[in-house]
Motif scaffolding. Structure first.
Motif, PDB file in Angstrom:
ATOM      1  N   ILE A  62       0.834  -1.208   0.000  1.00 43.54           N
ATOM      2  CA  ILE A  62       0.000   0.000   0.000  1.00 43.54           C
ATOM      3  C   ILE A  62       0.869   1.260   0.000  1.00 43.54           C
ATOM      4  O   ILE A  62       0.612   2.216  -0.743  1.00 43.54           O
ATOM      5  CB  ILE A  62      -0.929  -0.003   1.232  1.00 43.54           C
ATOM      6  N   ARG A  63       1.890   1.247   0.847  1.00 49.15           N
ATOM      7  CA  ARG A  63       2.767   2.427   0.932  1.00 49.15           C
ATOM      8  C   ARG A  63       3.506   2.674  -0.384  1.00 49.15           C
ATOM      9  O   ARG A  63       3.616   3.805  -0.849  1.00 49.15           O
ATOM     10  CB  ARG A  63       3.759   2.252   2.082  1.00 49.15           C
ATOM     11  N   TRP A  64       4.019   1.580  -0.977  1.00 48.42           N
ATOM     12  CA  TRP A  64       4.695   1.753  -2.277  1.00 48.42           C
ATOM     13  C   TRP A  64       3.715   2.237  -3.342  1.00 48.42           C
ATOM     14  O   TRP A  64       4.063   3.082  -4.175  1.00 48.42           O
ATOM     15  CB  TRP A  64       5.339   0.429  -2.704  1.00 48.42           C
ATOM     16  N   GLN A  65       2.528   1.720  -3.355  1.00 46.22           N
ATOM     17  CA  GLN A  65       1.538   2.150  -4.347  1.00 46.22           C
ATOM     18  C   GLN A  65       1.194   3.636  -4.174  1.00 46.22           C
ATOM     19  O   GLN A  65       1.035   4.361  -5.144  1.00 46.22           O
ATOM     20  CB  GLN A  65       0.262   1.293  -4.219  1.00 46.22           C
ATOM     21  N   ALA A  66       1.094   4.057  -2.909  1.00 47.48           N
ATOM     22  CA  ALA A  66       0.809   5.476  -2.637  1.00 47.48           C
ATOM     23  C   ALA A  66       1.939   6.368  -3.130  1.00 47.48           C
ATOM     24  O   ALA A  66       1.706   7.422  -3.749  1.00 47.48           O
ATOM     25  CB  ALA A  66       0.583   5.674  -1.146  1.00 47.48           C
ATOM     26  N   ALA A  67       3.182   5.930  -2.848  1.00 49.81           N
ATOM     27  CA  ALA A  67       4.331   6.734  -3.269  1.00 49.81           C
ATOM     28  C   ALA A  67       4.433   6.794  -4.789  1.00 49.81           C
ATOM     29  O   ALA A  67       4.681   7.853  -5.379  1.00 49.81           O
ATOM     30  CB  ALA A  67       5.610   6.158  -2.673  1.00 49.81           C
ATOM     31  N   ILE A  68       4.249   5.635  -5.441  1.00 47.37           N
ATOM     32  CA  ILE A  68       4.334   5.586  -6.911  1.00 47.37           C
ATOM     33  C   ILE A  68       3.221   6.427  -7.532  1.00 47.37           C
ATOM     34  O   ILE A  68       3.452   7.170  -8.501  1.00 47.37           O
ATOM     35  CB  ILE A  68       4.249   4.118  -7.388  1.00 47.37           C
ATOM     36  N   ALA A  69       2.018   6.322  -6.968  1.00 45.27           N
ATOM     37  CA  ALA A  69       0.906   7.121  -7.498  1.00 45.27           C
ATOM     38  C   ALA A  69       1.181   8.610  -7.339  1.00 45.27           C
ATOM     39  O   ALA A  69       0.911   9.416  -8.246  1.00 45.27           O
ATOM     40  CB  ALA A  69      -0.388   6.734  -6.773  1.00 45.27           C
ATOM     41  N   PHE A  70       1.724   8.981  -6.181  1.00 44.61           N
ATOM     42  CA  PHE A  70       2.052  10.392  -5.946  1.00 44.61           C
ATOM     43  C   PHE A  70       3.067  10.889  -6.959  1.00 44.61           C
ATOM     44  O   PHE A  70       2.883  11.939  -7.575  1.00 44.61           O
ATOM     45  CB  PHE A  70       2.594  10.565  -4.524  1.00 44.61           C
ATOM     46  N   ILE A  71       4.142  10.129  -7.158  1.00 44.86           N
ATOM     47  CA  ILE A  71       5.185  10.532  -8.105  1.00 44.86           C
ATOM     48  C   ILE A  71       4.613  10.630  -9.515  1.00 44.86           C
ATOM     49  O   ILE A  71       4.898  11.578 -10.259  1.00 44.86           O
ATOM     50  CB  ILE A  71       6.364   9.537  -8.058  1.00 44.86           C
ATOM     51  N   ALA A  72       3.789   9.653  -9.908  1.00 44.57           N
ATOM     52  CA  ALA A  72       3.220   9.641 -11.260  1.00 44.57           C
ATOM     53  C   ALA A  72       2.311  10.839 -11.499  1.00 44.57           C
ATOM     54  O   ALA A  72       2.369  11.497 -12.537  1.00 44.57           O
ATOM     55  CB  ALA A  72       2.459   8.327 -11.485  1.00 44.57           C
ATOM     56  N   ILE A  73       1.457  11.122 -10.486  1.00 49.60           N
ATOM     57  CA  ILE A  73       0.535  12.255 -10.652  1.00 49.60           C
ATOM     58  C   ILE A  73       1.292  13.582 -10.664  1.00 49.60           C
ATOM     59  O   ILE A  73       0.987  14.479 -11.453  1.00 49.60           O
ATOM     60  CB  ILE A  73      -0.526  12.236  -9.531  1.00 49.60           C
ATOM     61  N   VAL A  74       2.302  13.709  -9.790  1.00 53.75           N
ATOM     62  CA  VAL A  74       3.121  14.932  -9.784  1.00 53.75           C
ATOM     63  C   VAL A  74       3.820  15.098 -11.130  1.00 53.75           C
ATOM     64  O   VAL A  74       3.901  16.206 -11.674  1.00 53.75           O
ATOM     65  CB  VAL A  74       4.137  14.896  -8.633  1.00 53.75           C
ATOM     66  N   ALA A  75       4.328  13.998 -11.697  1.00 56.32           N
ATOM     67  CA  ALA A  75       4.978  14.064 -13.012  1.00 56.32           C
ATOM     68  C   ALA A  75       4.000  14.558 -14.075  1.00 56.32           C
ATOM     69  O   ALA A  75       4.357  15.369 -14.938  1.00 56.32           O
ATOM     70  CB  ALA A  75       5.532  12.696 -13.385  1.00 56.32           C
ATOM     71  N   VAL A  76       2.770  14.060 -14.007  1.00 60.91           N
ATOM     72  CA  VAL A  76       1.751  14.519 -14.960  1.00 60.91           C
ATOM     73  C   VAL A  76       1.491  16.009 -14.775  1.00 60.91           C
ATOM     74  O   VAL A  76       1.400  16.775 -15.750  1.00 60.91           O
ATOM     75  CB  VAL A  76       0.450  13.718 -14.786  1.00 60.91           C
ATOM     76  N   LEU A  77       1.377  16.442 -13.507  1.00 58.33           N
ATOM     77  CA  LEU A  77       1.131  17.859 -13.240  1.00 58.33           C
ATOM     78  C   LEU A  77       2.295  18.726 -13.706  1.00 58.33           C
ATOM     79  O   LEU A  77       2.082  19.840 -14.225  1.00 58.33           O
ATOM     80  CB  LEU A  77       0.881  18.067 -11.748  1.00 58.33           C
ATOM     81  N   VAL A  78       3.529  18.259 -13.520  1.00 58.84           N
ATOM     82  CA  VAL A  78       4.690  19.004 -13.999  1.00 58.84           C
ATOM     83  C   VAL A  78       4.632  19.158 -15.501  1.00 58.84           C
ATOM     84  O   VAL A  78       4.923  20.236 -16.061  1.00 58.84           O
ATOM     85  CB  VAL A  78       6.001  18.313 -13.564  1.00 58.84           C
ATOM     86  N   ASN A  79       4.250  18.083 -16.213  1.00 58.90           N
ATOM     87  CA  ASN A  79       4.089  18.174 -17.660  1.00 58.90           C
ATOM     88  C   ASN A  79       3.014  19.185 -18.036  1.00 58.90           C
ATOM     89  O   ASN A  79       3.193  19.985 -18.963  1.00 58.90           O
ATOM     90  CB  ASN A  79       3.717  16.796 -18.231  1.00 58.90           C
ATOM     91  N   VAL A  80       1.905  19.153 -17.297  1.00 57.11           N
ATOM     92  CA  VAL A  80       0.805  20.087 -17.577  1.00 57.11           C
ATOM     93  C   VAL A  80       1.261  21.525 -17.344  1.00 57.11           C
ATOM     94  O   VAL A  80       0.965  22.429 -18.137  1.00 57.11           O
ATOM     95  CB  VAL A  80      -0.419  19.759 -16.693  1.00 57.11           C
ATOM     96  N   ILE A  81       2.001  21.739 -16.256  1.00 51.63           N
ATOM     97  CA  ILE A  81       2.500  23.086 -15.952  1.00 51.63           C
ATOM     98  C   ILE A  81       3.470  23.560 -17.028  1.00 51.63           C
ATOM     99  O   ILE A  81       3.359  24.681 -17.534  1.00 51.63           O
ATOM    100  CB  ILE A  81       3.188  23.099 -14.570  1.00 51.63           C
ATOM    101  N   CYS A  82       4.428  22.695 -17.366  1.00 52.23           N
ATOM    102  CA  CYS A  82       5.481  23.104 -18.303  1.00 52.23           C
ATOM    103  C   CYS A  82       4.971  23.262 -19.723  1.00 52.23           C
ATOM    104  O   CYS A  82       5.536  24.032 -20.506  1.00 52.23           O
ATOM    105  CB  CYS A  82       6.629  22.092 -18.263  1.00 52.23           C
TER     106      CYS A  82
END
Length: 1004
Positions: A62-82
């Motif tokens: 669960i913890r790894w899934q949460a961390a991976i999901a967080f990183i993936a969503i942040v990466a998507v948001l960074v792409n959206v911002i940039c």
């Protein structure tokens, strides 16, 4: 939240050159994304905490899934911002190509720069000491500046001088040895040069005090050589004018004076400055300016001249210093004026001293003996209104970038600037010329002598033609300058006229002894017309060639007449009816109503009878803004300005977002009025136009709907310099040194050489040349400007621009207009002048450069200051009526840096002829919300001007560059793919391990 983040991040981003106002804007744009990321972070932490209650082993999943999901969503948001709100900021950096200049290009630049110095350094004095005898092999070099000389100025016109050749190296290259004990004494005293930067000025002159010149050091020097070279240096730069009272800078009292007149210390010039005094040693006495010798320098000169009979002085400064002291020391046999030399210019110094180069430079400013006695002295710098506190508070409430002041400057001297004043004042008996002027404008010595004669003079009706034959009557080869001036008939109390006006000039080739060269001239009489702004003869203003006798004079400088010819105009010729032949539309008053100001202007009438009143300290009521001025200013203030009142209900909304299948490359080479431009413009959306207009910070934006690529623009007059893309070229010399060559062909060569560096950098937008006027010797940015004379400036600029244009470069001539001081430049600097003053003195250089430009595309940078009560960046009369209407300019106009400052309003700018904002669409004042037909048409026109300029530049010279994946996209795709692979692998490992452990647990 926004305030907290601004305070947290401001120290970091300010070090990167990002203002707090810009940072605030960026955070406001991104605050939603920041909150989303923080919320995701909180969710991830909560999930990880709650996961503790899950079964052992599964909790890790669960913890790894949460961390991976967080990183993936942040990466998507960074792409959206940039690729969203920050796209143009990020892409301008990531898409920048690494600049590698070809060795051939660099070699050409360095050769051109050396040539400029060889023809541009001015020999001001020579009693025969130069060139030095071949027996002289060693030199004592005095003066701290000798170890750390000035190669240019600071600010946007600076350049990378890390590989520049210095004074000591130049002397060694010329075959001289120099006294290393002296050099070591200076470098030990201080190794680095005090910085005159935009943010903070250090005016310290690190000249060792007299006790450093010990008996043993001087005895060693006398034994080493009987010849001394003394170097005196003065720096300057963008953002601050040179101090007129160094004592008050040192003790801090000037800051108190600024406070008393409500000037923000963060805005006004050398109030931000500092000075490191030599202990109890007073470097300056009361009232002494930065352009006078310091006491430490005087002591050093006293010491040197008491020990050496052969002294050469090198003045390494871009501003015209007071140099009357050179005649107080009989030991000073020669003086060389060497403004900022760029990468290789100092090589010329050794060549001039040893005689392998014969100096041919001429001054581009008048050197006066006492700068406090100049007509401008009391009408420059620190002038601030004292009754506008409520208005300033209102501005600050709407715009955090506002710098807290509201200043003015009156051009009280009128057309009588530089030599034009001194020649006229001497003729009228107001001054004794020799008491005031040390070195005239256009003055410079040579190692040979020349005889010049006017021949074949002919009056052809609309023109006069003549030849000038230049004979070398000396013993060595050399070049000379042919300077032609005119004198128009003046009627007491009539239209103001100066006694001597430069009208033409040419530089000869190198002429051998006994040989001669002939230069031919054709001068249009209309170019000798005066502008009647006061309606003395022309109601509503206009150019007029008054009846009377005109004199064409050949001079060796502005004061020394070598020969004259005369012609007569039988009756007045009024150009306000049909215009001059070079005008596209007739010139009439455009600025007089709001720029003239309520001040006494210097007049030649009755021998300058009003000199004391016009040029004295302004009356107290000058600092009180009138109700009329305030009402006019308020119309242009952010938060009060309302562009909708200019809307026209009869305007028709143009089409937007059409699919016409055109690309910008399809319009390359087509006329400005070609019908396809409308079809292309129809493809732009409202958002496209907003982006193209507002994103102009050292770039123009990518617009996919018309296939326009993102482009890069670079500072500045001293060569390729882009702090965003990290593209730096060869350090070119100051424009002062360029102008001192008086060589139009060499100016063209500068443009060609510099232009090739832009080609190598794949950068075709050049923030230069700069051609404001040396109205005062104290202007901090004089190093970026050519001269006190507009004709010399205009011809040098036109030729430099034409050279660059052959390489596909579009020059932004700047700063348009009347940006002749740095003090209060961004603080509502209301610049008042008569229309005659504006046109004859300050627009003339831009006019000549525009009309003389031979390239396809060009640009203009407007200025920070206001003309009267209208900002230059939103001045319809300046940008449309004069620039485009009268002069026929075709291209784009961009603001100076769009810091907003309470008045740089995008809507206001585009409605009045300013197309591009030199910023990042980050200010509240950038928002374009009016979608009326009038506003959209203004946006469309601005976009056309930007697109036309770029389409006809080197960017589109080889077809359509819009295809292919950008560097930014390649980088993001690579990072996204790698990140995705890493996350998938990690997730797979986590799940596989969990299943393996689960299976083991079941089996057990």
């Amino acid at each position: 939240m926004t305030g907290f983040l601004v305070n947290l991040l401001s120290p970091v981003f300010s070090s990167l050159g990002v203002s707090q106002a810009d940072l605030t804007s960026y955070i406001e744009k991104l605050i939603g994304y920041v909150i989303a990321i923080l919320a995701l972070l909180v969710v991830m932490i909560v999930v990880m905490v709650v996961a503790h209650k899950a079964k052992k082993g599964f909790r890790h999943v669960i913890r790894w899934q949460a961390a991976i999901a967080f990183i993936a969503i942040v990466a998507v948001l960074v792409n959206v911002i940039c690729y969203g709100p920050m796209y143009n900021n990020v892409s301008s950096v990531l898409n920048a190509k690494k600049v590698v200049l070809a060795q051939e290009t660099t070699d050409q630049s360095r050769a051109t720069i050396q040539k400029v110095a060889e023809e541009g350094m001015v020999l001001l004095k020579n009693d025969g000491i130069l060139p030095l005898s071949s027996d002289t092999k060693k030199l004592n070099v005095f003066g701290w500046d000798s170890t750390n000389p000035l190669f240019g100025g600071t600010g946007s016109g600076s350049s990378d001088s890390s590989t520049a050749i210095g004074i000591l190296q130049s002397l060694k290259d010329a075959g001289y040895e120099t006294n290393e004990s002296l050099t070591k004494m200076y470098t030990d005293y201080r190794a680095d040069r005090p910085t005159i930067a935009m943010a903070q000025q250090d005016w310290t002159l690190p000249e060792p005090t007299k006790e450093y010149y010990t008996d043993s050091l001087m005895d060693e020097a006398k034994e080493y050589s009987d010849t001394a070279v003394v170097v005196i240096g003065r720096s300057g730069g963008e953002g601050a004018d040179l101090p007129t009272d160094m004592k008050s800078v040192i003790d801090g009292s000037y800051a108190k004076k600024a406070e008393e007149v409500s000037v923000s210390p963060d805005n006004y010039g050398y109030v931000k400055g500092s000075y490191t005094n030599n202990g109890d040693y007073d470097d300056f006495d009361e009232g002494e300016s930065y352009l006078e010798l310091s006491n430490t320098e005087e002591d050093m000169l006293d010491t040197v001249c008491s020990q050496f009979d052969n002294v050469i002085v090198v003045v390494n400064a871009n501003n015209a210093m007071e140099l009357d002291w050179v005649d107080k020391y009989e030991q000073i046999g020669a003086v060389i004026f060497a403004p900022g030399t760029g990468a290789t210019g100092f090589e010329a110094l050794g060549e001039i001293i040893n005689g392998s180069v014969n100096p041919s430079g001429k001054t581009v400013d008048t050197f006066v003996k006492d700068l406090t006695e100049t007509p401008y002295y009391n009408n420059m710098g620190l002038n601030a209104y004292t009754n506008v506190e409520d208005l300033k508070e209102q501005i600050a409430a709407n715009d955090p970038a506002y710098e807290g002041s509201m200043g003015f400057v009156n051009y009280a001297e009128g057309i009588y600037v530089g030599y034009k004043f001194y020649e006229t004042a001497a003729e009228e008996g107001l001054i004794k010329y020799e008491d005031m002027v040390q070195y005239p404008f256009g003055y410079g010595l040579s190692y040979t002598t020349f005889d010049k004669q006017i021949e074949n003079f002919k009056d052809n009706g609309d023109t006069v033609t003549f030849d000038v034959t230049v004979e070398n009557t000396g013993s060595v080869a050399g070049k000379d300058v042919v300077e032609i001036y005119y004198t128009a008939p003046y009627t007491n109390g009539g239209i103001e006229k100066v006694a001597a006006n430069l009208i033409a000039f040419e530089k000869t080739d190198s002429i051998e002894p006994g040989e001669s060269q002939t230069k031919s001239f054709t001068i249009n009489k209309e170019d000798m017309a005066s502008y009647d702004s006061e309606g003395i003869k022309i109601s509503g203003g206009g150019y007029i060639l008054e009846a009377g006798e005109y004199t064409i004079s050949l001079r060796s400088d502005s004061h020394t007449v070598l020969g004259e010819e005369k012609f007569t105009v039988d009756e007045d010729i009024d150009y306000s009816k049909d215009g001059r032949s070079s005008d596209k539309t007739v010139a009439t008053n455009q600025f007089e109503d709001y720029a003239r100001g309520d001040f006494e202007q210097l007049s030649r009438e009755d021998g300058f009878a009003n000199y004391d009143k016009a040029c004295g300290v302004p009356e107290e009521d000058a600092y009180v803004m009138s109700d009329e001025t305030r009402a006019a200013v308020e119309e242009n203030v952010f938060g009060i300005y309302d562009g909708t009142k200019y809307n026209n209900d009869s305007d028709e909304m143009p089409e937007m977002g059409a699919d016409n299948g055109l690309q910008l490359a399809d319009l390359t080479g087509k006329d400005y009025d070609d019908a396809d431009w409308d079809k292309l413009l129809d493809q732009l959306s409202f958002e496209d136009m907003t982006t193209l207009i507002n994103v102009g910070g050292w770039q123009t934006a990518e617009i996919k709907s018309v296939g326009k690529i993102a482009t890069s623009d670079c500072d500045g007059p001293a060569g390729l310099n882009n702090f965003i893309t990290k593209a730096y070229g060869t350090a070119y010399p100051s424009e002062v040194l360029m102008a001192q060559t008086w060589n139009k062909e060499l100016a063209n060569e500068i443009g060609v050489s510099m232009g090739q560096e832009y080609v190598d950098a794949d950068n075709y937008g050049w923030y230069g040349p700069a051609m404001n006027i040396h109205r005062t010797a104290f202007a901090g940015r004089n190093f970026e400007y050519y001269s006190e004379d507009s004709l010399l400036s205009g011809y040098m600029a036109a030729n430099e621009m034409n050279g660059a244009a052959t390489k596909g470069v579009y020059p932004y001539m700047k700063h348009f207009a009347l940006n002749d001081q740095e003090t209060n430049r961004c603080s509502f600097l209301l610049t008042f002048a008569s229309e005659q003053t504006i046109r004859e003195g300050y627009l003339k250089a831009f006019e000549l450069a525009t009309k003389g430009f031979e390239g396809k595309a060009m640009a203009v940078m407007s200025s920070f200051n206001w003309i009267g009560t209208v900002p230059s960046c939103a001045n319809n009369e300046l940008l449309n009526n004069v620039l485009r209407g009268e002069w026929g300019f075709v291209g784009m106009v961009e603001t100076d840096y769009d810091g907003s400052y309470g008045y740089m309003i995008t809507d206001h700018c585009i409605r009045n002829g300013n197309d591009l904002m030199l910023g990042f669409n980050s200010a509240e004042s950038n928002k374009l919300t009016d979608e009326s037909a009038t506003a959209v048409l203004a946006m469309r026109q601005a976009c056309k001007n930007i697109l036309y300029t770029v389409a006809n530049s080197g960017y589109y010279a080889d077809g359509n560059p819009a295809s292919g994946m950008t560097n930014m996209t390649k980088l993001f795709v690579m990072i996204d793919v790698i990140l995705a692979v890493v996350l998938i692998v990690v997730d797979t490992i986590v799940i596989v391990r969990w299943r393996k452990k689960k299976k083991q647990a079941v089996n057990e």
